[in-house]
Each structure stands twice: as C-alpha cells, then as structure tokens.
Design a protein around this motif. Sequence first.
Motif, PDB file in Angstrom:
ATOM      1  N   VAL A  34      -4.413 -32.859  24.347  1.00 17.77           N
ATOM      2  CA  VAL A  34      -5.087 -33.983  23.700  1.00 17.77           C
ATOM      3  C   VAL A  34      -6.294 -34.308  24.576  1.00 17.77           C
ATOM      4  O   VAL A  34      -6.140 -34.510  25.782  1.00 17.77           O
ATOM      5  CB  VAL A  34      -4.145 -35.211  23.626  1.00 17.77           C
ATOM      6  N   VAL A  35      -7.467 -34.307  23.964  1.00 16.48           N
ATOM      7  CA  VAL A  35      -8.688 -34.492  24.762  1.00 16.48           C
ATOM      8  C   VAL A  35      -9.547 -35.589  24.158  1.00 16.48           C
ATOM      9  O   VAL A  35      -9.768 -35.609  22.941  1.00 16.48           O
ATOM     10  CB  VAL A  35      -9.511 -33.183  24.834  1.00 16.48           C
ATOM     11  N   GLN A  36      -9.983 -36.494  24.977  1.00 13.37           N
ATOM     12  CA  GLN A  36     -10.920 -37.524  24.534  1.00 13.37           C
ATOM     13  C   GLN A  36     -12.177 -37.376  25.395  1.00 13.37           C
ATOM     14  O   GLN A  36     -12.094 -37.390  26.619  1.00 13.37           O
ATOM     15  CB  GLN A  36     -10.303 -38.901  24.723  1.00 13.37           C
ATOM     16  N   VAL A  85     -11.270 -37.066  29.275  1.00 14.14           N
ATOM     17  CA  VAL A  85      -9.887 -37.133  29.727  1.00 14.14           C
ATOM     18  C   VAL A  85      -9.009 -36.289  28.810  1.00 14.14           C
ATOM     19  O   VAL A  85      -9.131 -36.368  27.575  1.00 14.14           O
ATOM     20  CB  VAL A  85      -9.381 -38.595  29.698  1.00 14.14           C
ATOM     21  N   GLY A  86      -8.159 -35.474  29.408  1.00 19.11           N
ATOM     22  CA  GLY A  86      -7.233 -34.685  28.603  1.00 19.11           C
ATOM     23  C   GLY A  86      -5.869 -34.597  29.255  1.00 19.11           C
ATOM     24  O   GLY A  86      -5.737 -34.771  30.475  1.00 19.11           O
ATOM     25  N   TYR A  87      -4.856 -34.360  28.435  1.00 21.98           N
ATOM     26  CA  TYR A  87      -3.531 -34.092  28.987  1.00 21.98           C
ATOM     27  C   TYR A  87      -2.778 -33.174  28.043  1.00 21.98           C
ATOM     28  O   TYR A  87      -3.132 -33.060  26.851  1.00 21.98           O
ATOM     29  CB  TYR A  87      -2.756 -35.388  29.245  1.00 21.98           C
ATOM     30  N   GLU A 147      -3.765 -24.567  37.050  1.00 19.62           N
ATOM     31  CA  GLU A 147      -3.158 -23.248  37.285  1.00 19.62           C
ATOM     32  C   GLU A 147      -3.560 -22.205  36.244  1.00 19.62           C
ATOM     33  O   GLU A 147      -3.558 -21.013  36.536  1.00 19.62           O
ATOM     34  CB  GLU A 147      -1.620 -23.388  37.262  1.00 19.62           C
ATOM     35  N   ASP A 148      -3.843 -22.648  35.033  1.00 21.15           N
ATOM     36  CA  ASP A 148      -4.033 -21.709  33.935  1.00 21.15           C
ATOM     37  C   ASP A 148      -5.506 -21.704  33.501  1.00 21.15           C
ATOM     38  O   ASP A 148      -6.010 -22.688  32.950  1.00 21.15           O
ATOM     39  CB  ASP A 148      -3.112 -22.131  32.777  1.00 21.15           C
ATOM     40  N   ASN A 192     -10.378 -23.499  30.466  1.00 20.56           N
ATOM     41  CA  ASN A 192     -11.507 -23.139  29.611  1.00 20.56           C
ATOM     42  C   ASN A 192     -11.471 -23.883  28.282  1.00 20.56           C
ATOM     43  O   ASN A 192     -12.509 -24.308  27.770  1.00 20.56           O
ATOM     44  CB  ASN A 192     -11.517 -21.624  29.357  1.00 20.56           C
ATOM     45  N   GLU A 193     -10.266 -24.027  27.721  1.00 20.27           N
ATOM     46  CA  GLU A 193     -10.137 -24.743  26.449  1.00 20.27           C
ATOM     47  C   GLU A 193     -10.607 -26.192  26.626  1.00 20.27           C
ATOM     48  O   GLU A 193     -11.351 -26.716  25.795  1.00 20.27           O
ATOM     49  CB  GLU A 193      -8.686 -24.693  25.970  1.00 20.27           C
ATOM     50  N   PHE A 194     -10.174 -26.809  27.712  1.00 22.75           N
ATOM     51  CA  PHE A 194     -10.597 -28.178  27.982  1.00 22.75           C
ATOM     52  C   PHE A 194     -12.120 -28.258  28.142  1.00 22.75           C
ATOM     53  O   PHE A 194     -12.775 -29.125  27.550  1.00 22.75           O
ATOM     54  CB  PHE A 194      -9.898 -28.705  29.244  1.00 22.75           C
TER      55      PHE A 194
END
Length: 132
Positions: free
Chosen positions: A13-15, A37-39, A119-120, A125-127
């Motif tokens: 979830v990214v804002q 911000v994302g989590y 770690e990933d 990259n997606e974020f």
Amino acid sequence: MTVFDSEGMDEMVVQSNIPFYSLCEHHLVPFYGFAHVGYIPNGKIVGLSKLARTVELFSRRLQNQERITQQVADYLGENLHPAGVAVVIKAQHLCMAMRGVKKHDVWTTTSKLTGLFKEDQSCRNEFLNFIN
Ligand SMILES: [Zn+2]
C-alpha cells in the motif's frame, strides 16, 4: 492507531506526494515538501488517512528531516508489524535558501526502508516506480 484485518491483502500500500511542513530545529525556519509512505501488510492494514496523519504527527514540531523519516517508519512498524515499511521524504529547506550559500531549488531526499523493502530488490523497485 486503529488497525483492521487485512483480509488476505498482502500487496504493498503506497501513498505518495503527502505534503508536509516542518520547522528546522537548528535554524528555526521552515522546511517543507512531500512524503511518500508505503507498507506491505502482514495481517493488518490501517485507514488510509492515517498514513498522512502519521507524517503530520512527526513533522508538526521542531525537527530535522532525517528524524521525521525514521520516526514515521518506526511508528508504522510498531503499530502494524508489516512485512516492510518504506518512507521517502523530499524537502526544501529555507535555511539553505536564506543563509550562507543561498541555494534555491535544492531538494534533499531521505529514506528509510525496512523488511522486504530493504531485502528484496523487486519490492524496492515497485515502490520506487509507484512514487516516481
Ligand atoms: Zn536549518
């Protein structure tokens, strides 16, 4: 912070572009910009407005940009226990524009990544794609 069952939702979830205003603790002049911000949920999600509120909570005081970044990430980590938290803050500091070097239009970027974001590479990259 009120959290809810994620009902199986386990994608990030990214804002992005959350505006914020703060006050430099060294020079007592404003700095301001945008927070991203994302989590990645791990059983719990939070109301979307709470992400922006978290940024506001930690920026509405004498601060430095590095600490806001860290505190927002820590707070979400402690309350959501997610698979990862990502916080990127881009700001302009009036103390830089007004004093000494008089550099205008300089942006300072700080980031804090935890868990899968750290770690990933594909998560990271997606974020970064989401916020750019
Ligand atoms: Zn300053």
